[in-house]
Design a protein around this motif. Structure first.
Motif, PDB file in Angstrom:
ATOM      1  N   UNK A  65      29.265 -39.817  33.104  1.00 51.32           N
ATOM      2  CA  UNK A  65      28.692 -39.423  34.398  1.00 51.32           C
ATOM      3  C   UNK A  65      27.170 -39.497  34.384  1.00 51.32           C
ATOM      4  N   UNK A  66      26.557 -39.449  33.215  1.00 53.21           N
ATOM      5  CA  UNK A  66      25.099 -39.545  33.118  1.00 53.21           C
ATOM      6  C   UNK A  66      24.592 -40.977  33.225  1.00 53.21           C
ATOM      7  N   UNK A  67      25.466 -41.942  33.037  1.00 51.17           N
ATOM      8  CA  UNK A  67      25.056 -43.345  33.094  1.00 51.17           C
ATOM      9  C   UNK A  67      24.580 -43.679  34.508  1.00 51.17           C
ATOM     10  N   UNK A  68      23.435 -44.383  34.632  1.00 47.64           N
ATOM     11  CA  UNK A  68      22.980 -44.779  35.963  1.00 47.64           C
ATOM     12  C   UNK A  68      24.059 -45.591  36.678  1.00 47.64           C
ATOM     13  N   UNK A  69      24.266 -45.308  37.958  1.00 48.14           N
ATOM     14  CA  UNK A  69      25.309 -45.963  38.741  1.00 48.14           C
ATOM     15  C   UNK A  69      25.101 -47.466  38.784  1.00 48.14           C
ATOM     16  N   UNK A  70      26.197 -48.188  38.716  1.00 53.67           N
ATOM     17  CA  UNK A  70      26.226 -49.646  38.855  1.00 53.67           C
ATOM     18  C   UNK A  70      25.421 -50.346  37.757  1.00 53.67           C
ATOM     19  N   UNK A  71      25.366 -49.733  36.560  1.00 58.11           N
ATOM     20  CA  UNK A  71      24.696 -50.371  35.427  1.00 58.11           C
ATOM     21  C   UNK A  71      25.579 -50.227  34.195  1.00 58.11           C
ATOM     22  N   UNK A  72      25.223 -50.959  33.159  1.00 58.85           N
ATOM     23  CA  UNK A  72      25.894 -50.746  31.882  1.00 58.85           C
ATOM     24  C   UNK A  72      24.917 -50.150  30.869  1.00 58.85           C
ATOM     25  N   UNK A  73      23.849 -49.526  31.377  1.00 59.86           N
ATOM     26  CA  UNK A  73      22.848 -48.895  30.518  1.00 59.86           C
ATOM     27  C   UNK A  73      23.426 -47.646  29.849  1.00 59.86           C
ATOM     28  N   UNK A  74      23.045 -47.416  28.617  1.00 61.14           N
ATOM     29  CA  UNK A  74      23.498 -46.232  27.885  1.00 61.14           C
ATOM     30  C   UNK A  74      22.502 -45.100  28.055  1.00 61.14           C
ATOM     31  N   UNK A  75      22.958 -43.912  28.468  1.00 63.41           N
ATOM     32  CA  UNK A  75      22.054 -42.770  28.564  1.00 63.41           C
ATOM     33  C   UNK A  75      21.549 -42.381  27.169  1.00 63.41           C
ATOM     34  N   UNK A  76      20.279 -41.997  27.092  1.00 64.90           N
ATOM     35  CA  UNK A  76      19.701 -41.553  25.827  1.00 64.90           C
ATOM     36  C   UNK A  76      18.910 -40.271  26.041  1.00 64.90           C
ATOM     37  N   UNK A  77      18.980 -39.392  25.059  1.00 65.02           N
ATOM     38  CA  UNK A  77      18.233 -38.130  25.083  1.00 65.02           C
ATOM     39  C   UNK A  77      17.546 -37.958  23.734  1.00 65.02           C
ATOM     40  N   UNK A  78      16.271 -37.648  23.756  1.00 68.41           N
ATOM     41  CA  UNK A  78      15.519 -37.280  22.566  1.00 68.41           C
ATOM     42  C   UNK A  78      15.159 -35.814  22.726  1.00 68.41           C
ATOM     43  N   UNK A  79      15.441 -35.024  21.731  1.00 69.31           N
ATOM     44  CA  UNK A  79      15.250 -33.583  21.837  1.00 69.31           C
ATOM     45  C   UNK A  79      14.674 -33.042  20.534  1.00 69.31           C
ATOM     46  N   UNK A  80      13.528 -32.395  20.628  1.00 69.89           N
ATOM     47  CA  UNK A  80      12.972 -31.656  19.496  1.00 69.89           C
ATOM     48  C   UNK A  80      13.195 -30.185  19.793  1.00 69.89           C
ATOM     49  N   UNK A  81      13.771 -29.464  18.838  1.00 69.14           N
ATOM     50  CA  UNK A  81      14.002 -28.043  19.054  1.00 69.14           C
ATOM     51  C   UNK A  81      13.776 -27.272  17.766  1.00 69.14           C
ATOM     52  N   UNK A  82      13.587 -25.985  17.940  1.00 70.31           N
ATOM     53  CA  UNK A  82      13.386 -25.093  16.812  1.00 70.31           C
ATOM     54  C   UNK A  82      14.546 -24.114  16.756  1.00 70.31           C
ATOM     55  N   UNK A  83      15.072 -23.924  15.566  1.00 69.39           N
ATOM     56  CA  UNK A  83      16.173 -22.985  15.363  1.00 69.39           C
ATOM     57  C   UNK A  83      15.906 -22.227  14.083  1.00 69.39           C
ATOM     58  N   UNK A  84      15.842 -20.928  14.200  1.00 65.26           N
ATOM     59  CA  UNK A  84      15.587 -20.060  13.040  1.00 65.26           C
ATOM     60  C   UNK A  84      14.360 -20.488  12.255  1.00 65.26           C
ATOM     61  N   UNK A  85      13.310 -20.875  12.991  1.00 69.88           N
ATOM     62  CA  UNK A  85      12.044 -21.213  12.351  1.00 69.88           C
ATOM     63  C   UNK A  85      11.927 -22.633  11.833  1.00 69.88           C
ATOM     64  N   UNK A  86      13.004 -23.430  11.920  1.00 67.54           N
ATOM     65  CA  UNK A  86      12.964 -24.833  11.464  1.00 67.54           C
ATOM     66  C   UNK A  86      13.017 -25.763  12.670  1.00 67.54           C
ATOM     67  N   UNK A  87      12.282 -26.874  12.599  1.00 64.59           N
ATOM     68  CA  UNK A  87      12.263 -27.850  13.675  1.00 64.59           C
ATOM     69  C   UNK A  87      13.233 -28.987  13.373  1.00 64.59           C
ATOM     70  N   UNK A  88      13.978 -29.387  14.417  1.00 68.03           N
ATOM     71  CA  UNK A  88      14.964 -30.465  14.317  1.00 68.03           C
ATOM     72  C   UNK A  88      14.686 -31.499  15.413  1.00 68.03           C
ATOM     73  N   UNK A  89      15.071 -32.724  15.148  1.00 65.23           N
ATOM     74  CA  UNK A  89      14.956 -33.794  16.133  1.00 65.23           C
ATOM     75  C   UNK A  89      16.332 -34.416  16.325  1.00 65.23           C
ATOM     76  N   UNK A  90      16.728 -34.553  17.579  1.00 63.23           N
ATOM     77  CA  UNK A  90      18.039 -35.104  17.934  1.00 63.23           C
ATOM     78  C   UNK A  90      17.820 -36.339  18.794  1.00 63.23           C
ATOM     79  N   UNK A  91      18.566 -37.404  18.559  1.00 68.36           N
ATOM     80  CA  UNK A  91      18.528 -38.590  19.427  1.00 68.36           C
ATOM     81  C   UNK A  91      19.920 -39.170  19.459  1.00 68.36           C
TER      82      UNK A  91
END
Length: 91
Positions: A65-91
């Motif tokens: 549902x996140x894919x742009x309508x009428x395309x075959x593009x793949x949705x991407x998310x880059x997320x930097x977050x901190x949990x219990x004092x440590x930093x993580x990067x998600x892609x």
């Protein structure tokens, strides 16, 4: 125990957002995502939820549902977050 904090978010090809959009580094306090109707605010929150909690499978209905309508593009998310004092990067 220290908590969870989103530090930075970038999105590409998510709903009405085509191409990469970097929302920048979030303030340690309260961060608001604002904008006109139909500019991707709810889609941004949905993308964050999917990145954090959904199995990363392109067949998952919420991810499709996140894919742009009428395309075959793949949705991407880059997320930097901190949990219990440590930093993580998600892609």
């Amino acid at each position: 125990m220290k908590g969870f904090r989103v530090k930075r978010v970038a999105l590409a090809n998510v709903g009405v957002i085509q191409g990469r959009v970097d929302l920048g580094e979030f303030d340690p306090g309260i961060t608001l995502i604002t904008g006109e109707n139909e500019t991707g605010k709810t889609t941004t929150v949905t993308a964050l939820r999917c990145a954090l909690f959904e199995k990363h499978d392109a067949r998952h209905a919420d991810i499709r549902a996140l894919q742009p309508h009428h395309t075959d593009l793949s949705p991407e998310v880059w997320l930097d977050f901190e949990l219990s004092g440590r930093t993580y990067r998600l892609h």
